[in-house]
Scaffold this active site. Structure first.
Site, PDB file in Angstrom:
ATOM      1  N   HIS A   5      -7.889  -4.993  -0.974  1.00  0.00           N
ATOM      2  CA  HIS A   5      -6.708  -4.273  -0.507  1.00  0.00           C
ATOM      3  C   HIS A   5      -6.313  -4.767   0.884  1.00  0.00           C
ATOM      4  O   HIS A   5      -7.153  -5.005   1.735  1.00  0.00           O
ATOM      5  CB  HIS A   5      -6.999  -2.772  -0.457  1.00  0.00           C
ATOM      6  CG  HIS A   5      -5.802  -1.950  -0.119  1.00  0.00           C
ATOM      7  ND1 HIS A   5      -4.859  -1.610  -1.052  1.00  0.00           N
ATOM      8  CD2 HIS A   5      -5.390  -1.413   1.051  1.00  0.00           C
ATOM      9  CE1 HIS A   5      -3.919  -0.884  -0.490  1.00  0.00           C
ATOM     10  NE2 HIS A   5      -4.207  -0.759   0.797  1.00  0.00           N
ATOM     11  N   SER A  47       0.840  -1.195   0.000  1.00  0.00           N
ATOM     12  CA  SER A  47       0.000   0.000   0.000  1.00  0.00           C
ATOM     13  C   SER A  47       0.883   1.257   0.000  1.00  0.00           C
ATOM     14  O   SER A  47       1.702   1.441  -0.900  1.00  0.00           O
ATOM     15  CB  SER A  47      -0.956  -0.045   1.196  1.00  0.00           C
ATOM     16  OG  SER A  47      -1.943   0.942   1.093  1.00  0.00           O
ATOM     17  N   ASP A  59      -9.788  -3.857  -5.232  1.00  0.00           N
ATOM     18  CA  ASP A  59      -9.000  -2.842  -4.544  1.00  0.00           C
ATOM     19  C   ASP A  59      -9.113  -1.526  -5.293  1.00  0.00           C
ATOM     20  O   ASP A  59      -8.932  -1.480  -6.517  1.00  0.00           O
ATOM     21  CB  ASP A  59      -7.537  -3.297  -4.484  1.00  0.00           C
ATOM     22  CG  ASP A  59      -6.627  -2.321  -3.760  1.00  0.00           C
ATOM     23  OD1 ASP A  59      -7.124  -1.337  -3.183  1.00  0.00           O
ATOM     24  OD2 ASP A  59      -5.402  -2.549  -3.782  1.00  0.00           O
TER      25      ASP A  59
END
Length: 245
Positions: free
Chosen positions: A215, A92, A185
């Protein structure tokens, strides 16, 4: 496992699965630039070290809003200069920091890691990719939270495009990459597009979009789901293959 301090007193955590030295991976944790630390990603760092037969050096970089752009990039870059790892990794926001640090080192004509490992990475701070709308509600990462977090990281909207690796004018001479995205995501499309651009620029890229996952799947320690267990296994196999090649 050992807690220590790196350049400028940065807190680090070193995972060493074997007594003998192994290739080193510097890891930048996710957390939307505003949360996360050495403890939130302790489990995944342990698993990478053990499953991939590598040492992992996790970085507790400075976070927004107290420390906005480019503070965390400065921290990760400093650790790469100091540790000279075989690879840099992150999930991320940590994936964003990993690849931005590589861009900074490349632009300074300094030594680069051989591999960058980017898991569901942020690459477009302008949030202009279609999956932000298509997958930004009802899944693990909400688009409204994402927009808020980016505002904390880059308070000046004019800085977001120049600070986006996907929008960098030139991606030549970047390290080879493993880029894994997730079907559901909000960041999916920018990760996929970054993989495409890196490959077009000459990097050897292993790229996969994991079906059915959201995600942050890498943080999911409940591997009773066949999809999650398979995705973790593929990720670890890819990391090991790239680093021990």
């Amino acid at each position: 496992m050992e807690d220590l301090h790196g350049p400028n007193g940065l807190p680090l955590r070193h995972y060493r699965p074997r007594e003998q030295a192994r290739p080193l991976v510097v890891f930048a944790h996710g957390g939307a630039f505003v949360i996360g630390d050495l403890d939130t990603h302790d489990s995944i760092c342990r698993r990478i070290a053990d499953a991939c037969d590598v040492e992992v050096l996790a970085v507790d970089y400075r976070r927004a809003p107290e420390h906005p752009y480019p503070a965390a990039i400065e921290d990760v870059t400093a650790v790469l200069r100091w540790a000279r790892p075989a690879a840099v990794a992150g999930d991320s926001a940590g994936g964003y920091l990993a690849t931005m640090a590589c861009l900074w080192l490349r632009d300074a004509s300094e030594a680069l890691p051989a591999v960058q490992i980017l898991i569901c990475p942020n690459t477009d701070l302008t949030l202009s990719q279609p999956s932000v709308v298509e997958k930004g509600t009802g899944h693990a990462l909400d688009a409204s939270f994402l927009a808020w977090a980016i505002t904390q990281w880059t308070p000046d909207p004019a800085s977001r495009a120049p600070a986006s690796p996907l929008l960098a004018p030139d991606l030549h001479s970047m390290p080879d990459a493993l880029i894994v995205t997730a079907e559901h995501d909000a960041l999916r499309d920018e990760g996929d597009a970054y993989a495409y651009r890196l490959a077009r620029a000459g990097a050897r890229v292993v790229h996969r979009q994991e079906p059915g996952l959201v995600h942050g799947f890498i943080q999911n320690t409940d591997l009773t789901s066949p999809e999650a267990a398979t995705a973790h296994g593929r990720l670890f196999n890819n990391i090991a293959a790239l680093i021990h090649r």
